[in-house]
Design an enzyme around this catalytic site. Structure first.
Site, PDB file in Angstrom:
ATOM      1  N   SER A 209       0.863  -1.189   0.000  1.00  0.00           N
ATOM      2  CA  SER A 209       0.000   0.000   0.000  1.00  0.00           C
ATOM      3  C   SER A 209       0.893   1.230   0.000  1.00  0.00           C
ATOM      4  CB  SER A 209      -0.922   0.003   1.222  1.00  0.00           C
ATOM      5  OG  SER A 209      -1.705   1.187   1.250  1.00  0.00           O
TER       6      SER A 209
ATOM      7  N   PHE B 211      -7.219   4.759   3.821  1.00  0.00           N
ATOM      8  CA  PHE B 211      -8.293   3.826   4.156  1.00  0.00           C
ATOM      9  C   PHE B 211      -7.798   2.375   4.050  1.00  0.00           C
ATOM     10  CE2 PHE B 211      -8.699   3.351  -0.369  1.00  0.00           C
ATOM     11  CZ  PHE B 211      -9.256   2.102  -0.548  1.00  0.00           C
ATOM     12  N   GLU B 212      -6.765   2.126   3.170  1.00  0.00           N
ATOM     13  CA  GLU B 212      -6.217   0.775   3.065  1.00  0.00           C
ATOM     14  C   GLU B 212      -5.556   0.362   4.388  1.00  0.00           C
ATOM     15  OE1 GLU B 212      -3.602   0.781  -0.226  1.00  0.00           O
ATOM     16  OE2 GLU B 212      -5.152   1.334  -1.699  1.00  0.00           O
ATOM     17  N   LEU B 213      -4.836   1.288   5.026  1.00  0.00           N
ATOM     18  CA  LEU B 213      -4.248   1.002   6.341  1.00  0.00           C
ATOM     19  C   LEU B 213      -5.319   0.730   7.368  1.00  0.00           C
ATOM     20  CD1 LEU B 213      -1.900   0.796   8.310  1.00  0.00           C
ATOM     21  CD2 LEU B 213      -1.888   3.297   8.476  1.00  0.00           C
TER      22      LEU B 213
ATOM     23  N   ALA C 191      -6.715  -2.687   6.809  1.00  0.00           N
ATOM     24  CA  ALA C 191      -5.774  -3.731   7.254  1.00  0.00           C
ATOM     25  C   ALA C 191      -5.745  -3.839   8.766  1.00  0.00           C
ATOM     26  CB  ALA C 191      -4.378  -3.416   6.720  1.00  0.00           C
TER      27      ALA C 191
END
Length: 568
Positions: free
Chosen positions: A403, A487-489, A492
């Site tokens: 990411s 938002f990916e973090l 996750a």
């Protein structure tokens, strides 16, 4: 009842057999005169052999298999009945070979005795006189030392003054051989006295003198025995103290126990009765004495004796005392004096122990520090050669999801410098990471624009893609923290707290950043708690292959066998 009946039947049969044996076996012995008449004195050790007058009086002590238990001895009672002598009930009587031994003979042993062998029987009459009747009875034992002269006389001979005696002969056990045999050159019998020109150890033993004496017309054999013991000469020297030497100072530690041992050599004495004492003299005239004399070992020089006393707890008063070891024998005495001196603690030894302990601790600390500093390299080495591949059979497609913030991400007040940084960040994520992790370490990375959709993925698909990966790598920078990729973090982090198949996150700090106020709480907490690897090189420069950085990234990656055993 049956056993009791059998017992009485056995006794009756045995009695019948003995009765028949008495009549047929001893009729010849009971009739007529005795074969021998012996006169002895009480309180002496004497024996009588089962030999007829015309037999040679040899081998009366023969205890071979053929002679053992072949001779039986019986006592004739006043009513002329006979009774077998029970050796087990008469501890003063023993049957050795073909002789009946009395040790010693007593007045009650007077009487008529019968002995029976396989081919003969004979009658012996014994008369025991009290020794008080003979005040001049000679000594019945002698002690001689080797290499000197000596003589023995028949002890009872002085009791027969005025009587006619004849045929005095000397014998010696074990074979009852004549004393004056041809092989005894150092011995001579002169006037019925045995003379030893030189005493040898072989001269020790029991000597028997027999002579004939007629009493009321009857021939009697007067028998007496003399014991000869041969040894070395008694010492003429007092005991010798072997240790400690006189005036010795013995080191002692205050408050500790102490053993004081005195060693003494006593030369040979036939009647050895040593005396050993420790005497403790204190300044206040208090005296303590300890004595023993039985801790000795015998050897060729004499007796080596030890006597040890123990001070349970050494006191200051003991350092002022005097300790005397005293030894005494029949010749004289000897003594030695010792004192105690205080033994200081061995500070040098303590310093050595302390230094060794400190050095050992420093080595342990240095070793621990080396392990701490090189822990990642140690773990990676173990993984390369010993650990199993944990990616096998876990139903995951990718080893890590990447990411990062793309260069076209929205960023307020974007400048050319920021654009260049964004380009470097994207180049690091899409080129450098795959080049190192995939080409060198056999990892499979998931880069959205390369492996999923060239134009990117929908937001709802990101979580599914992340769950298909074993790890999630986030390239953190100011553009990433304030951009839409955050938002990916967050997604996750949500996957990492799941109970089933949790996801492990790897944070790479590509450049410094400042957290905005609007950042979600879970993201802010993750940035503070999760381990973070900092990138300090440049994408195109010589630091692009920073081994320490890539080792830390590999440390957080799943265990997987690499193509080149961990070499970049």
């Amino acid at each position: 009842m049956l056993l009791l009946g059998l017992f009485f039947l056995f006794c009756n049969i045995k009695h019948t057999v003995l009765a028949e044996f008495d009549v047929s076996g001893f009729s010849n012995c009971l009739d007529g005169e005795p074969n021998y008449r012996y006169q002895v004195f009480a309180e002496e050790n004497v024996f009588f052999q089962c030999n007829l007058p015309f037999h040679e009086p040899l081998q009366i002590y023969n205890k071979s298999f053929f002679n053992e238990n072949k001779t039986q001895w019986f006592l004739q009672k006043p009513d002329r009945s006979i009774e077998e002598i029970d050796i087990s009930k008469n501890f003063k009587i023993s049957n050795i070979g073909r002789a009946l031994w009395f040790s010693p003979v007593e007045m009650r042993h007077s009487g008529t005795y019968l002995c029976r062998t396989e081919n003969m029987c004979m009658q012996i009459r014994i008369h025991v006189q009290p020794k008080e009747n003979c005040t001049k009875y000679g000594p019945s034992s002698h002690y001689f030392t080797t290499d000197i002269k000596g003589s023995i006389s028949c002890p009872s001979l002085n009791c027969q003054q005025g009587r006619n005696i004849s045929n005095l002969r000397w014998y010696k056990t074990a074979n009852f051989e004549d004393v004056q045999s041809p092989n005894r050159f150092s011995l001579a019998i002169i006037n019925d006295i045995v003379h030893f020109n030189v005493i040898y150890t072989e001269d020790a033993g029991t000597y028997i003198c027999d002579y004939l004496l007629y009493i009321d017309g009857k021939e009697w054999i007067v028998r007496a025995t003399t014991e000869v013991d041969v040894g070395v000469q008694d010492t003429q020297s007092p005991p010798e103290i072997l240790g400690p030497s006189n005036g010795t100072e013995i080191k002692a530690e205050l408050g500790k126990p102490l053993n004081l041992t005195c060693r003494i050599l006593f030369r040979f004495e036939r009647y050895f009765n040593p005396l050993i004492t420790w005497t403790l003299l204190y300044p206040n005239s208090k005296e303590e004495r300890f004595g023993r004399g039985d801790l000795c070992t015998t050897h060729f020089e004499g007796n080596d004796c030890f006597f040890t006393i123990t001070l349970n707890k050494v006191t200051m008063n003991d350092f002022k005392a005097t300790f005397y070891c005293h030894a005494q024998n029949s010749v004289g005495n000897a003594s030695t004096m010792v004192k105690l001196s205080r033994k200081e603690r061995d500070f040098v030894f303590l310093v050595y122990v302390l230094c060794a302990t400190v050095l050992l601790l420093l080595l342990l600390l240095a070793g621990s520090g080396m392990v701490y500093l090189n822990w990642i390299e140690i773990v990676l080495f173990y993984r390369n050669y010993l650990s199993n591949d944990e990616t096998i059979g876990d139903d995951k497609e990718f080893d890590a999801f990447i990411s990062y913030a793309t260069h076209n991400s929205e960023f307020s007040e974007e400048t050319r410098e920021n654009y260049c940084k964004s380009y470097d960040e994207e180049q690091f994520a899409t080129q450098m990471l795959p080049n190192v992790l995939e080409n060198n370490y056999n990892y499979k990375l998931c880069i959205l624009e390369r492996d999923i959709l060239p134009g990117g993925a929908y937001v709802e698909d990101i979580a599914k893609i992340i769950k298909r990966s074993r790890r999630a790598i986030f390239i953190l920078s100011q553009r990433y923290i304030t951009g839409p990729s955050l938002f990916e973090l967050q997604a996750a982090i949500t996957c990492s707290v799941e109970k089933e198949d949790p996801l492990k996150l790897i944070l790479i700090k590509f450049s410094s950043f400042k957290e905005p106020e609007s950042i979600p709480h879970v993201v802010k907490k993750a940035l503070k708690t999760l381990p973070m690897v900092s990138w300090k090189g440049d994408v195109d420069g010589k630091f692009a292959q920073n081994t320490q950085f890539w080792n830390r990234v590999r440390y957080y990656m799943p265990v997987k066998k690499s193509k080149n055993n961990g070499k970049i």
